[in-house]
Design a protein around this motif. Structure first.
Motif, mmCIF file in Angstrom:
data_model
loop_
_atom_site.group_PDB
_atom_site.id
_atom_site.type_symbol
_atom_site.label_atom_id
_atom_site.label_comp_id
_atom_site.label_asym_id
_atom_site.label_seq_id
_atom_site.Cartn_x
_atom_site.Cartn_y
_atom_site.Cartn_z
ATOM 1 N N ALA A 126 0.840 -1.207 0.000
ATOM 2 C CA ALA A 126 0.000 0.000 0.000
ATOM 3 C C ALA A 126 0.874 1.257 0.000
ATOM 4 O O ALA A 126 0.597 2.211 -0.742
ATOM 5 N N LEU A 127 1.924 1.256 0.800
ATOM 6 C CA LEU A 127 2.852 2.391 0.832
ATOM 7 C C LEU A 127 3.519 2.572 -0.535
ATOM 8 O O LEU A 127 3.590 3.690 -1.053
ATOM 9 N N THR A 128 3.998 1.484 -1.105
ATOM 10 C CA THR A 128 4.642 1.545 -2.421
ATOM 11 C C THR A 128 3.666 2.073 -3.467
ATOM 12 O O THR A 128 4.034 2.912 -4.293
ATOM 13 N N THR A 129 2.435 1.595 -3.419
ATOM 14 C CA THR A 129 1.414 2.047 -4.369
ATOM 15 C C THR A 129 1.197 3.552 -4.244
ATOM 16 O O THR A 129 1.167 4.270 -5.252
ATOM 17 N N TYR A 130 1.078 4.021 -3.023
ATOM 18 C CA TYR A 130 0.908 5.461 -2.794
ATOM 19 C C TYR A 130 2.106 6.237 -3.329
ATOM 20 O O TYR A 130 1.945 7.249 -4.032
ATOM 21 N N GLU A 131 3.306 5.773 -2.992
ATOM 22 C CA GLU A 131 4.508 6.467 -3.442
ATOM 23 C C GLU A 131 4.631 6.446 -4.965
ATOM 24 O O GLU A 131 5.015 7.444 -5.576
ATOM 25 N N PHE A 132 4.318 5.316 -5.584
ATOM 26 C CA PHE A 132 4.338 5.237 -7.049
ATOM 27 C C PHE A 132 3.318 6.217 -7.628
ATOM 28 O O PHE A 132 3.594 6.910 -8.599
ATOM 29 N N TYR A 133 2.130 6.263 -7.037
ATOM 30 C CA TYR A 133 1.068 7.137 -7.552
ATOM 31 C C TYR A 133 1.478 8.603 -7.497
ATOM 32 O O TYR A 133 1.127 9.374 -8.388
ATOM 33 N N THR A 134 2.227 8.984 -6.464
ATOM 34 C CA THR A 134 2.657 10.388 -6.373
ATOM 35 C C THR A 134 3.668 10.744 -7.460
ATOM 36 O O THR A 134 3.800 11.910 -7.819
#
Length: 165
Positions: A126-134
């Protein structure tokens, strides 16, 4: 084809490597972790919603490919001047946790420990997904099916662990 382009450019060699690395790593890890464990796994009580064994390699190959493509997009954005201070390290951590889970669950039969580890894995995804999305909305979006599958796998892990205490 636009999915493979970042800022209008395609680096076909790097996109191929980006996609293939997690697929090959997952295949090797799965083969090593699952070797000589399938008979024991077949004997476990499983929940009614457990997919057939043939679904797992299809799902994981697809998901590894999508996460590899997402990482490629984030790395390419970085080359074009976008900052990604923690996106790639969190990706590498979640991939390592992903590979570790197979050993905990299958090779060593530590289903309770695997459940705890998978909870940490899900948070890291979830953290990686958020960071990728940013960094790149498409990269973040490519990670969402992975979150869904691991959440489902968490339910499978929990239920199988409970049924076989």
């Amino acid at each position: 084809m636009e999915l493979l382009k970042v800022n209008g450019r395609l680096d076909s060699k790097r996109v191929a490597v980006g996609i293939l690395l997690p697929i090959i790593g997952g295949s090797i890890t799965g083969w090593i972790a699952n070797r000589n464990t399938q008979e024991k796994y077949k004997k476990l009580k499983k929940p009614s919603f457990s997919p057939p064994p043939s679904a797992f390699p299809i799902a994981w190959t697809t998901l590894y490919g999508m996460m590899g493509l997402a990482k490629y997009r984030v790395e390419r954005k970085k080359e074009f001047g976008f900052r990604e201070p923690t996106a790639i390290p969190s990706y590498e951590i979640q991939l390592g946790l992903n590979y570790l889970w197979s050993f905990l669950y299958f090779r060593w039969g530590l289903r309770g420990t695997a459940l705890i580890e998978m909870t940490i894995l899900l948070a890291t995804i979830a953290l990686t997904t958020y960071e990728f999305y940013t960094v790149d909305k498409t990269a973040g979006t490519l990670m969402i099916p992975y979150i869904g599958w691991v959440a489902f796998a968490l339910c499978l892990n929990y239920t199988t662990w409970q049924l076989n205490k």
